[in-house]
Design an enzyme around this catalytic site. Structure first.
Site, PDB file in Angstrom:
ATOM      1  N   THR A   1     -14.970  -2.386 -18.106  1.00 21.83           N
ATOM      2  CA  THR A   1     -14.976  -3.164 -19.385  1.00 21.83           C
ATOM      3  C   THR A   1     -15.194  -4.549 -18.822  1.00 21.83           C
ATOM      4  O   THR A   1     -13.982  -5.035 -18.256  1.00 21.83           O
ATOM      5  CB  THR A   1     -13.758  -3.155 -20.143  1.00 21.83           C
TER       6      THR A   1
ATOM      7  N   LYS B   1     -18.591  -2.265 -26.903  1.00 25.82           N
ATOM      8  CA  LYS B   1     -17.104  -2.028 -26.536  1.00 25.82           C
ATOM      9  C   LYS B   1     -16.149  -3.057 -27.250  1.00 25.82           C
ATOM     10  O   LYS B   1     -15.010  -2.641 -27.627  1.00 25.82           O
ATOM     11  CB  LYS B   1     -16.886  -1.967 -24.807  1.00 25.82           C
TER      12      LYS B   1
ATOM     13  N   LYS C   1      -6.515  -7.377 -22.631  1.00 30.50           N
ATOM     14  CA  LYS C   1      -7.793  -7.805 -21.895  1.00 30.50           C
ATOM     15  C   LYS C   1      -8.951  -7.528 -22.904  1.00 30.50           C
ATOM     16  O   LYS C   1      -9.808  -8.674 -22.805  1.00 30.50           O
ATOM     17  CB  LYS C   1      -7.996  -6.704 -20.711  1.00 30.50           C
TER      18      LYS C   1
HETATM   19  P1  NAD Z   1      -7.366   0.624 -11.939  1.00 24.37           P
HETATM   20  O1  NAD Z   1      -7.099  -0.732 -11.632  1.00 24.37           O
HETATM   21  O2  NAD Z   1      -6.421   1.809 -11.834  1.00 24.37           O
HETATM   22  O3  NAD Z   1      -8.772   1.023 -10.981  1.00 24.37           O
HETATM   23  C1  NAD Z   1      -9.567   0.088 -10.559  1.00 24.37           C
HETATM   24  C2  NAD Z   1      -9.857   0.157  -8.888  1.00 24.37           C
HETATM   25  O4  NAD Z   1     -10.882  -0.482  -8.386  1.00 24.37           O
HETATM   26  C3  NAD Z   1      -8.358   0.059  -8.336  1.00 24.37           C
HETATM   27  O5  NAD Z   1      -8.045   1.370  -7.761  1.00 24.37           O
HETATM   28  C4  NAD Z   1      -9.013  -0.758  -7.105  1.00 24.37           C
HETATM   29  O6  NAD Z   1      -8.179  -0.766  -5.807  1.00 24.37           O
HETATM   30  C5  NAD Z   1     -10.381  -0.555  -7.045  1.00 24.37           C
HETATM   31  N1  NAD Z   1     -10.979  -2.121  -6.535  1.00 24.37           N
HETATM   32  C6  NAD Z   1     -10.920  -3.316  -6.992  1.00 24.37           C
HETATM   33  N2  NAD Z   1     -11.893  -4.138  -6.286  1.00 24.37           N
HETATM   34  C7  NAD Z   1     -12.248  -3.193  -5.160  1.00 24.37           C
HETATM   35  C8  NAD Z   1     -13.442  -3.313  -4.228  1.00 24.37           C
HETATM   36  N3  NAD Z   1     -13.976  -4.728  -4.014  1.00 24.37           N
HETATM   37  N4  NAD Z   1     -13.847  -2.155  -3.565  1.00 24.37           N
HETATM   38  C9  NAD Z   1     -13.393  -0.989  -3.858  1.00 24.37           C
HETATM   39  N5  NAD Z   1     -12.427  -0.889  -4.882  1.00 24.37           N
HETATM   40  C10 NAD Z   1     -11.825  -1.953  -5.537  1.00 24.37           C
HETATM   41  O7  NAD Z   1      -8.085   0.283 -13.402  1.00 24.37           O
HETATM   42  P2  NAD Z   1      -8.753   1.581 -14.591  1.00 24.37           P
HETATM   43  O8  NAD Z   1      -7.505   1.675 -15.471  1.00 24.37           O
HETATM   44  O9  NAD Z   1      -9.164   2.888 -14.012  1.00 24.37           O
HETATM   45  O10 NAD Z   1      -9.564   0.814 -15.198  1.00 24.37           O
HETATM   46  C11 NAD Z   1     -10.932   0.488 -14.656  1.00 24.37           C
HETATM   47  C12 NAD Z   1     -11.726   0.145 -15.851  1.00 24.37           C
HETATM   48  O11 NAD Z   1     -11.817   0.531 -16.820  1.00 24.37           O
HETATM   49  C13 NAD Z   1     -11.356  -1.479 -16.314  1.00 24.37           C
HETATM   50  O12 NAD Z   1     -12.519  -2.260 -16.333  1.00 24.37           O
HETATM   51  C14 NAD Z   1     -10.799  -1.128 -17.811  1.00 24.37           C
HETATM   52  O13 NAD Z   1     -10.808  -2.282 -18.579  1.00 24.37           O
HETATM   53  C15 NAD Z   1     -11.714  -0.143 -18.092  1.00 24.37           C
HETATM   54  N6  NAD Z   1     -10.930   0.767 -19.090  1.00 24.37           N
HETATM   55  C16 NAD Z   1      -9.740   1.667 -18.624  1.00 24.37           C
HETATM   56  C17 NAD Z   1      -9.085   2.592 -19.527  1.00 24.37           C
HETATM   57  C18 NAD Z   1      -7.875   2.988 -19.466  1.00 24.37           C
HETATM   58  O14 NAD Z   1      -7.211   3.767 -20.095  1.00 24.37           O
HETATM   59  N7  NAD Z   1      -7.127   2.753 -18.029  1.00 24.37           N
HETATM   60  C19 NAD Z   1      -9.916   2.947 -20.663  1.00 24.37           C
HETATM   61  C20 NAD Z   1     -11.262   2.562 -21.101  1.00 24.37           C
HETATM   62  C21 NAD Z   1     -11.821   1.498 -20.048  1.00 24.37           C
END
Ligand code: NAD
Length: 315
Positions: A98, A173, A248
């Site tokens: 997102t 979204k 966010k």
């Molecule tokens: P998260 O922080 O658990 O996962 C993100 C991952 O990306 C981390 O593990 C981090 O180490 C990795 N990362 C960051 N930079 C990197 C790079 N340069 N190279 C490799 N890996 C890298 O976040 P999440 O909860 O999985 O959410 C991910 C996305 O999904 C976000 O944009 C969030 O807004 C969206 N989202 C989350 C949810 C939820 O319930 N968690 C629901 C809908 C949407």
């Protein structure tokens, strides 16, 4: 399996980890990367092949999926960390994070300039949906790109909606989540007012859930314990949809509204309230927990001013 693809996957966190595992479970070859070695190891145990770098993920992939915290991570990977440069020309890049609408459009442009194709495809459904394969995808990009991504997304979700051109998935979204954030605050305020007026939670629920106040924030994620036994309110607001993620998304909506010159007054106020809640008691709580802070908000002075005939009473 028929239609087996090689899928590069960057970002194996709360959402990306289970999504990559599901793709591997569906018979695709999945090559994954994350900065956190433990997350990579968990993905490997679920059938994902480990790549030493993001660029290694892209080499040889048919489709590259990113699931990252914010736009700067996506653009950093696309532009500086060589994700686009390492891929075969014409590779499809699907960003499921997102992110800001403007960043999503910049990602489309960067992909196009590098000879790649792109789709923004953020999700709703949370970690539970990622694990169960019941996410909803909202996609922005070309018809052909959407058609190509659909069979891959089908392993991850129950529905994918093509919303329009570049950035349209992110726009859908944040508009949806602005409705959700505002409606959760409205439902919470109604319960707090009802409490002060001597109304039981159940009575208000029974009326509003069968009347014009009916909405998802009330009937599925009810912010007070009791009326909806499965809602996070019944487990001390353990998420669910964590408040910082709502903060966010509302921040992204407020930014987009400012950039588009639209006065989303309730959306902007909801962004402020959620930002404060997420930085304070809501840090690790479901977004419905905001009801606990709304209960304590001081009454603004104007609300106590006497109601006079000059105020107008047409309704
Ligand atoms: P998260 O922080 O658990 O996962 C993100 C991952 O990306 C981390 O593990 C981090 O180490 C990795 N990362 C960051 N930079 C990197 C790079 N340069 N190279 C490799 N890996 C890298 O976040 P999440 O909860 O999985 O959410 C991910 C996305 O999904 C976000 O944009 C969030 O807004 C969206 N989202 C989350 C949810 C939820 O319930 N968690 C629901 C809908 C949407």
């Amino acid at each position: 399996m028929n239609g087996r693809r090689t899928i590069g996957f960057v970002g194996l966190g709360h959402m990306g980890g289970p999504m990559a595992a599901r793709l591997a479970g569906a018979g695709h070859r999945v090559v994954g990367h994350d900065l956190v070695p433990e997350l990579l190891a968990t993905a490997v145990a679920a059938g994902v092949e480990a790549a030493g770098s993001a660029a290694e993920v892209a080499a040889g992939a048919d489709v590259v999926i990113t699931m990252l915290p914010a736009g700067r991570h996506v653009l950093g990977l696309y532009r500086e960390e060589g994700l686009l440069a390492a891929a075969r020309p014409g590779t499809l890049f699907v960003d499921c994070s997102t992110i800001d609408v403007a960043d999503a459009r910049a990602a489309h442009e960067a992909a196009g300039a590098a000879g790649m194709r792109a789709l923004d495809a953020p999700v709703s459904g949370g970690v539970v949906g990622a694990e169960a394969g019941t996410l909803t995808f909202m996609a922005g990009g070309g018809e052909a790109e959407f058609a190509e991504a659909e069979p891959v997304l089908a392993a991850l979700g129950k529905r994918a909606v093509h919303c329009g051109g570049p950035g349209a998935g992110q726009a859908a979204k944040i508009c949806n989540n602005m409705i959700l954030g505002v409606s959760m605050i409205a439902v919470s305020e109604a319960f707090v007012l009802g409490e002060r007026l001597g109304l039981s939670h159940q009575a208000l629920y029974d009326v509003a859930s069968a009347a014009s106040g009916q909405c998802w924030a009330l009937t599925t994620n009810c912010p007070v314990p009791g009326p909806v036994p499965g809602s996070p309110a019944n487990r001390d607001y353990r998420p669910g949809f964590a408040a910082p993620l709502m903060a966010k998304d509302l921040g992204l909506a407020a930014d987009a509204a400012r950039a588009a010159g639209v006065a989303t007054e309730l959306g902007s106020r909801a962004a402020e309230l959620y930002a404060a809640y997420a930085e304070g008691p809501g840090q690790a709580r479901d977004f419905s927990g905001i009801v606990t802070t709304l209960r304590e908000h001081p009454v603004p002075p104007a609300a106590g001013a006497p109601h006079t005939a000059q105020d107008g009473d047409g309704a």
